[in-house]
Design a protein around this motif. Structure first.
Motif: not given
Length: 659
Positions: A291-293, A117-126, A92-97, A113-114
């Protein structure tokens, strides 16, 4: 030449040295972005570089396995879309958004979908929109430019069926029919071209909509796009214009650089937070994507233009303001360091760091009056050994070859996957920085190093796709930073860990350009340095994390296409997390002193109550000195004897005392 507009078009050329913006091989969209003039004559000009390459030994060191790349294209290593090209399975690739993946018979697009967690910001595949066409059995990347990539979906006979263009910052996929086709979604479209999958509303512009199908005549284009949450896709439909090519122009002024990314036509696109903070003529907001950013603001325009601060770059620390007592302190430490024996590693990462380390030591010694004549001769001989064009025919280390299949320069003793083009800007940045420092007043040395070191510069920063090197191998103009993985075999996209070594790469390129008297290359390096420093602060070292309240740390260790991690590849320790965003704390990294009020808390998180007497804490101490010189001076004895291999105690002492 500062203050003069420079132009770059980054392309995958269908023929070895043909420069055509946004080109494809075979039928497909006709680029609308105008051809870009060649850059001014430079040491990395295509014609000159060709002669230098001819003199190099040729050897394929690593197999990139570019299984989905059209013949004749320069392999696109270190790109946001490299995972589409290399390896057995397309990633997979991520041409934002968006997130986009190739699937059987077509492709899928979704809005990540953002999740925090304590140590991660994840863009989950929906749940996403899946779009398939009968007869499609394979996919091939057939072209790319500064911010987009074209993928041709083909039938079993190898004939093109659809050409897809994915574009950084554009919330839609431009699709051109290469024959009369029907593109089927998994849900029906309304009469206004709207469909909903899960919580995401999608729209389509172009073709004839009938139920789940969108029929396209040969040569006809359509755009499938995702709307921001809460926005009706029907209200955006007329703005969803197909992208047919992208290009970039930039201008360097006294205090800032300005970058304009052209989409070739007015279309929907989003601004990342670093764009938004310095955007020029923003226009009306049409919505926002998470987004994660951070939030991505949607607009309709033909270009995205933003500015970035310029940061001064010098070959060495400026010790002119020190007291005599401080100069004597540094001189005493320098005498000890010069008398010590340190290894000269043979691989391209640690070897380059060692040359950088010694060049800085020599510079400091000269400023405080310590004789280093013998050591300078030794270091000069070492760097000249690396610069022998034919050395790989005589030895197996401290040498480079040209990889004709991968189209780049590779060190024979590789490290950290450099044979697969991982981290080239990190590695070669150290070499170029050392060369620019040692040759600052020695044009003869620069001339002797040039046959190989100009190739290192071309490997990471060629201003155009020459067929021998890609344009700006790893630098993503839209994202404003580099990507470190050569082939990106990851489901989260490409990644970069050491934002600071990326900035150091462009500082090194700038210094090398100065030593070569190459104003055009220096101007290009100034632009790259400004953008990389801007995003290093915005997304790694001093990020605004207010949109992610569950993330409990002050910095980010790894930035990916689809996530951000409080982690490194090599250590879970907090001091390592900070170190990898500060290394090598060079004289060309003045951006580190930005927002000094934030520095104490960042250092406190990294060091805790245990003090600086630990591996990697020398970098943390230097960072701390940017906000608290007196405290850092008091802590200097703690790092004595625990110095990283890219530093000397002399450098750490001089850095802290010269704040």
């Amino acid at each position: 030449m500062l203050g003069r507009r420079e132009l770059l078009t980054l392309v995958g050329a269908a023929a070895a040295v043909t420069l055509v913006p946004g080109c494809t091989s075979g039928p497909g969209p006709t680029p609308s972005a105008p051809p870009t003039p060649r850059p001014a004559s430079t040491a990395v000009d295509a014609d000159r570089i060709a002669a230098l390459v001819e003199a190099m030994p040729k050897r394929s060191v690593g197999d990139l396995a570019a299984t989905r790349l059209a013949p004749g294209l320069t392999p696109p290593t270190n790109r946001w879309f490299s995972g589409l090209v290399f390896g057995e399975q397309a990633q997979p690739v991520f041409p934002l958004p968006l997130g986009v993946a190739l699937v059987e018979g077509g492709f899928e697009m979704w809005l990540p979908q953002v999740a925090v967690s304590e140590k991660a910001i994840i863009g989950q595949r929906t749940a996403g929109m899946t779009l398939t066409t009968a007869g499609v059995s394979s996919a091939l990347v057939t072209g790319y430019d500064v911010a987009s990539v074209t993928i041709e979906l083909r039938d079993a006979a190898g004939a093109g069926v659809l050409a897809l263009r994915l574009t950084q910052g554009v919330p839609g996929v431009s699709v051109t029919a290469l024959q009369a086709v029907s593109v089927a979604a998994q849900v029906p479209w309304t009469g206004s071209g709207v469909a909903t999958v899960g919580t995401t509303s999608f729209g389509v512009r172009g073709g004839q909509v009938s139920g789940q199908d969108v029929r396209l005549a040969a040569g006809e284009a359509a755009v499938f796009f995702a709307a921001p949450p809460g926005v009706d896709p029907a209200t955006l439909r007329e703005h969803a214009t197909p992208v047919t090519g992208t290009s970039v122009t930039w201008e360097s002024g006294e205090d800032t650089v300005s970058t304009s990314l052209s989409f070739g036509t007015a279309t929907l696109h989003v601004a990342m937070p670093h764009h938004e903070a310095a955007i020029v003529d923003p226009g009306e907001s049409l919505g926002s994507y998470p987004s994660v950013y951070g939030p991505l603001t949607l607009r309709y325009a033909a270009t995205l233009t933003w500015t970035a601060p310029r940061w001064p770059v010098a070959p060495a620390l400026d010790l002119s303001g020190l007291s005599e007592a401080d100069r004597r302190t540094i001189a005493d430490v320098a005498a000890r360091d010069l008398a010590a024996t340190r290894p000269a590693p043979a691989d391209t990462y640690f070897g380059g760091k060692a040359l950088y380390r010694e060049s800085q030591l020599l510079s400091i010694a000269g400023q405080v009056g310590v004789d280093a004549t013998n050591q300078r001769a030794t270091v000069t001989a070492e760097i000249e050994a690396w610069a022998q064009p034919g050395a790989a025919d005589e030895r197996a280390t401290r040498c480079f070859v040209y990889d004709e299949a991968a189209r780049g320069i590779v060190g024979l003793e590789s490290s950290f996957g450099s044979e697969l083009f991982n981290d080239h800007h990190f590695h070669y940045g150290y070499f170029l920085h050392a060369a620019g420092t040692l040759a600052v007043d020695d044009p003869g040395l620069a001339e002797r190093l040039a046959p190989v070191f100009d190739l290192l510069a071309a490997d990471i920063a060629s201003p155009q796709d020459s067929g021998l090197f890609p344009a700006l191998r790893g630098f993503d103009v839209y994202a404003g930073h580099s990507w470190a993985s050569g082939v990106s075999p990851f489901a989260d996209g490409n990644n970069q860990e050491s934002s600071s070594e990326a900035v150091n790469a462009w500082a090194g390129l700038m210094l090398w350009a100065r030593a070569r008297g190459d104003a055009a290359l220096e101007a290009q390096a100034t632009w790259l340095h400004a953008l990389e420093a801007q995003t290093a602060l915005a997304y790694w070292l001093q990020p605004d994390l207010s949109a992610f309240p569950g993330y409990t740390h002050r910095i980010v260790g790894l930035g990916w296409g689809a996530k951000r991690d409080y982690a490194t590849w090599f250590s879970p320790n907090p001091e390592a997390l900070l170190m990898i965003q500060v290394i090598p704390a060079g004289p060309g990294m003045t951006y580190l002193a930005h927002a000094p009020d934030q520095i104490p808390a960042t250092v406190a998180e990294a060091i805790g109550a245990g003090g600086f007497a630990r591996t990697y804490a020398d970098y943390c101490l230097m960072y701390a000195s940017l906000a608290d010189r007196a405290g850092a001076i008091a802590a200097l004895p703690q790092v004595s004897g625990i110095i990283d291999d890219g530093l000397t105690e002399t450098y750490v002492t001089a850095f802290v005392l010269s704040r």
